[in-house]
Write an enzyme that holds these catalytic residues in place. Structure first.
Site, PDB file in Angstrom:
ATOM      1  N   GLU A   1     -31.840  32.362 -13.976  1.00  0.00           N
ATOM      2  CA  GLU A   1     -31.113  33.271 -13.076  1.00  0.00           C
ATOM      3  C   GLU A   1     -32.031  34.426 -12.649  1.00  0.00           C
ATOM      4  O   GLU A   1     -32.637  35.089 -13.478  1.00  0.00           O
ATOM      5  CB  GLU A   1     -29.881  33.839 -13.783  1.00  0.00           C
ATOM      6  CG  GLU A   1     -28.857  32.785 -14.206  1.00  0.00           C
ATOM      7  CD  GLU A   1     -28.112  32.157 -13.017  1.00  0.00           C
ATOM      8  OE1 GLU A   1     -28.231  32.681 -11.883  1.00  0.00           O
ATOM      9  OE2 GLU A   1     -27.425  31.143 -13.244  1.00  0.00           O
TER      10      GLU A   1
ATOM     11  N   CYS B   1     -21.575  35.933 -18.556  1.00  0.00           N
ATOM     12  CA  CYS B   1     -23.014  35.697 -18.425  1.00  0.00           C
ATOM     13  C   CYS B   1     -23.617  36.703 -17.453  1.00  0.00           C
ATOM     14  O   CYS B   1     -24.581  37.414 -17.766  1.00  0.00           O
ATOM     15  CB  CYS B   1     -23.283  34.279 -17.927  1.00  0.00           C
ATOM     16  SG  CYS B   1     -22.895  33.023 -19.158  1.00  0.00           S
TER      17      CYS B   1
END
Length: 209
Positions: free
Chosen positions: A85, A149
């Site tokens: 990410e 998250c």
């Protein structure tokens, strides 16, 4: 001369929803068995899927270890690859956590920037790991999902001025084993540290945008 030891913190998440076993924490435990080499002190933590705990715990981990890097590992039920990410988002947290809580403001840091990028070039990490011949696929994402998250990632990026990373893993056996996930994390984090070393001289205020 001995290289100074580098503290690295890696976190996984505890159970939530239908995921009685969270692949992210299993992967982190596998990584702990493998280690990150002689010059890294690896500290691992299991984070409960609770917004308020995250807000308290992340600053505490930075304070306790002054880590060179913090890597958060999370589970994505939709993922079929290991996903790096690039950034964390501040706003849009509507999903209830394990305590049936969600932030009233629906954001991580009131008044914080909308999005914070990691100072680690995930494209470079992805390319390098993909050449190592590991039997996994690594991809890149700019949307960590607006749940715990993403919330954890943003909180950590804000705290660390971008010196954090987030890796999403698929559920165990879909398609990777715990061992494959652990080995992949080891390779990914070693590359992240490598990229970090090489970018230290060039860090500017990229996270200020």
């Amino acid at each position: 001369m001995d290289k100074p030891r580098r503290p690295v913190v890696v976190t996984g998440f505890g159970p939530f929803g239908e995921h009685a076993v969270n692949a992210s924490w299993i992967a982190v435990q596998e990584l702990e068995k493998l280690g990150l080499g002689d010059d890294v002190d690896l500290y691992v933590y299991e984070i409960p899927v609770e917004y308020q705990t995250v807000q308290r715990l992340i600053p505490a981990l930075w304070k306790k270890h002054s880590p060179q890097l913090v890597v958060h590992v999370g589970l994505s039920g939709m993922a079929t690859t290991i996903t790096l990410e690039k950034c964390g988002h501040n706003v849009g947290y509507k999903g209830l956590d394990n305590c049936r809580f969600c932030p009233g403001s629906q954001c991580c840091v009131e008044g914080g920037p909308e999005c914070i990028d990691s100072i680690i070039d995930m494209d470079t990490v992805c390319k390098r790991v993909s050449t190592l011949g590991l039997d996994v696929t690594v991809t890149i994402s700019k949307d960590a999902g607006r749940y715990l998250c993403d919330f954890t990632y943003y909180t950590s990026l804000y705290q660390s001025h971008g010196r954090s990373a987030f890796v999403h893993v698929p559920p165990l056996g879909k398609p990777y084993t715990a061992e494959q996930l652990g080995r992949s994390l080891q390779a990914i984090i070693e590359e992240m540290l490598h990229v970090l070393d090489h970018s230290e001289g060039q860090i500017n205020c990229r996270h200020e945008h």
